[in-house]
Design a protein around this motif. Structure first.
Motif, short mmCIF file in Angstrom:
data_model
loop_
_atom_site.label_atom_id
_atom_site.label_comp_id
_atom_site.label_asym_id
_atom_site.label_seq_id
_atom_site.Cartn_x
_atom_site.Cartn_y
_atom_site.Cartn_z
N ASP A 80 35.60 36.96 48.16
CA ASP A 80 34.20 36.85 47.78
C ASP A 80 33.59 38.20 47.48
N ARG A 81 33.85 39.18 48.34
CA ARG A 81 33.27 40.51 48.11
C ARG A 81 33.80 41.13 46.84
N ALA A 82 35.13 41.09 46.65
CA ALA A 82 35.74 41.74 45.49
C ALA A 82 35.27 41.09 44.19
N LEU A 83 35.30 39.76 44.14
CA LEU A 83 34.90 39.07 42.91
C LEU A 83 33.40 39.15 42.68
N ASP A 84 32.62 39.23 43.74
CA ASP A 84 31.18 39.39 43.58
C ASP A 84 30.86 40.75 42.96
N ILE A 85 31.56 41.80 43.43
CA ILE A 85 31.37 43.13 42.86
C ILE A 85 31.80 43.15 41.40
N ALA A 86 32.97 42.52 41.11
CA ALA A 86 33.47 42.50 39.73
C ALA A 86 32.51 41.74 38.81
N GLU A 87 31.96 40.64 39.31
CA GLU A 87 31.04 39.86 38.47
C GLU A 87 29.76 40.64 38.19
N GLU A 89 29.52 43.84 38.12
CA GLU A 89 29.84 45.02 37.32
C GLU A 89 30.15 44.66 35.87
N TYR A 90 30.94 43.60 35.66
CA TYR A 90 31.43 43.29 34.32
C TYR A 90 30.85 42.00 33.74
N GLY A 91 30.26 41.16 34.60
CA GLY A 91 29.73 39.89 34.11
C GLY A 91 30.74 38.77 34.22
N ALA A 92 30.25 37.56 34.42
CA ALA A 92 31.14 36.41 34.59
C ALA A 92 31.93 36.11 33.33
N VAL A 93 31.36 36.41 32.17
CA VAL A 93 32.05 36.10 30.91
C VAL A 93 33.35 36.89 30.81
N ARG A 94 33.33 38.16 31.17
CA ARG A 94 34.54 38.99 31.09
C ARG A 94 35.55 38.59 32.16
N LEU A 95 35.08 38.08 33.29
CA LEU A 95 36.03 37.65 34.32
C LEU A 95 36.78 36.41 33.89
N GLY A 96 36.11 35.52 33.18
CA GLY A 96 36.77 34.30 32.71
C GLY A 96 36.70 33.17 33.72
N HIS A 97 37.10 31.99 33.25
CA HIS A 97 36.99 30.79 34.07
C HIS A 97 37.95 30.80 35.25
N GLY A 176 25.48 32.34 32.22
CA GLY A 176 24.50 32.21 33.30
C GLY A 176 25.06 32.57 34.65
N GLY A 177 26.29 33.07 34.71
CA GLY A 177 26.91 33.43 35.98
C GLY A 177 27.92 32.39 36.41
#
Length: 351
Positions: A80-87, A89-97, A176-177
């Motif tokens: 949760d912490r790592a992906l929350d920071i990544a989201e 920083e880079y946005g949910a679109v760049r992280l992907g589904h 939208g996140g």
């Protein structure tokens, strides 16, 4: 758990006039503390797990439930912490589904595991206090492992269908996140909210007074009898599990219930405007539980604390030789000293 998780963890909190999941009218993000909180959660919980697994005297059936809580906290802190920071920083679109699905898994599966493992600790004390003969005869590490596995199956059986259906049919645009679209699954969301979230959070404080009464009754029953030759009844496992349960019950009330009350208000009265500071405070307190879990566990270990404080320390004996006391032997020595003040602890001498 990060504050975004707490916003939507009550799955029935849905604005039915909109297909999007419920969202607050203000920002409660805790960006500044996300990384430090994750490090603290992972570090403390990992340390407590290592303390338990490296000490044979601590690998008891009851402590297996505590290890399950601590491991869930570690997994939650990492994912949760790592992906929350990544989201952020880079946005949910760049992280992907795919990464969004993993993030939702951490929020909606691993986090409820923590609640239900706490509930399992309470149910274990119910068994120990109300069925002591059965508990002593049947409870062992195998049974404890089976019960922990059953809780994992129970939580996954309710939460995975919600996440799978969301991923296949109802996933919201990532612009939208990374959010769960529980508005399209109201019946399943309401069922999982009650069974997975509400039952543990309400059950723990409701059951605890009955355990307290039973514990008090047992202590009165084992007072020294008039005949000094007659042996007094013994209490299996001592009072440490109940002490730990007391601390956990108090901490869950302090940490979980403010956020739970906020979500109940916003669920049944969606037009209510809560003060931003109130919700921010509830979100901050909510995260504290994952830090308190390992601290309270270590604080109830008694002499084990001193054993681990001196784990890496060396001593010099009378002949000037280097003496290193192993943690396991020092713990045994501490217990022997407590039971027999004249006992001399064993030490391992290393030249």
């Amino acid at each position: 758990m990060d504050s975004n998780a707490t916003i939507t963890h009550n799955l029935s909190a849905t604005n039915h006039s909109d297909s999007r999941p419920f969202s607050l009218p203000f920002n409660v993000s805790l960006d500044g503390g996300t990384f430090s909180t994750g490090i603290l959660v992972v570090g403390l919980n990992t340390l407590a797990v290592l303390v338990t697994l490296t000490q044979a005297s601590l690998r008891t059936p009851f402590n297996m439930y505590i290890v399950a809580i601590l491991c869930s906290n570690v997994a939650l802190g990492c994912l949760d912490r790592a992906l929350d920071i990544a989201e952020r920083e880079y946005g949910a679109v760049r992280l992907g589904h795919s990464l969004c699905t993993i993030h939702l898994y951490a929020i909606y599966v691993i986090s409820p595991l923590v609640y239900n493992f706490h509930w399992l600790v309470t149910l274990n004390r119910v068994w120990a206090l109300f069925g002591p003969i059965s508990y002593r005869a049947r409870h062992n590490r195998t049974i404890a492992g089976i019960l922990c596995g059953a809780v994992m199956v129970y939580v996954h059986s309710f939460m995975l269908p919600l996440l799978i259906r969301d991923r296949l049919y109802y996933r919201l645009p990532l612009e939208g996140g990374c959010r769960l679209n529980n508005g399209h699954q109201p019946a399943l969301a309401a069922l999982t909210t009650f069974l997975i979230y509400d039952v543990p959070k309400v059950g723990i404080p409701v059951v605890f007074p009955f355990l307290l009464w039973k514990m008090y009754s047992r202590r009165r029953a084992i007072r020294p009898v008039a005949n000094p030759a007659a042996p007094a009844p013994t209490r299996p496992e001592g009072g440490r599990p109940f002490t730990l349960l007391t601390l956990y019950t108090g901490s869950t009330l302090f940490c979980w219930w403010p956020m739970m009350c906020c979500n109940i208000i916003l669920t049944y009265s969606p037009n209510t405007k809560l003060h931003p500071a109130l919700y921010r405070t509830a979100a901050s307190v909510y995260i504290v539980q994952t830090v308190l879990d390992p601290l309270m566990f270590i604080l109830t270990l008694g002499n084990i604390r001193s054993c681990w404080r001196r784990l890496c320390k060396t001593k010099i004996n009378n002949q000037g030789m280097l003496v290193r006391i192993s943690a396991g032997r020092e713990c045994a020595a501490a217990r022997n000293t407590r039971e027999n003040p004249n006992a001399i602890p064993n030490v391992a001498i290393v030249a």
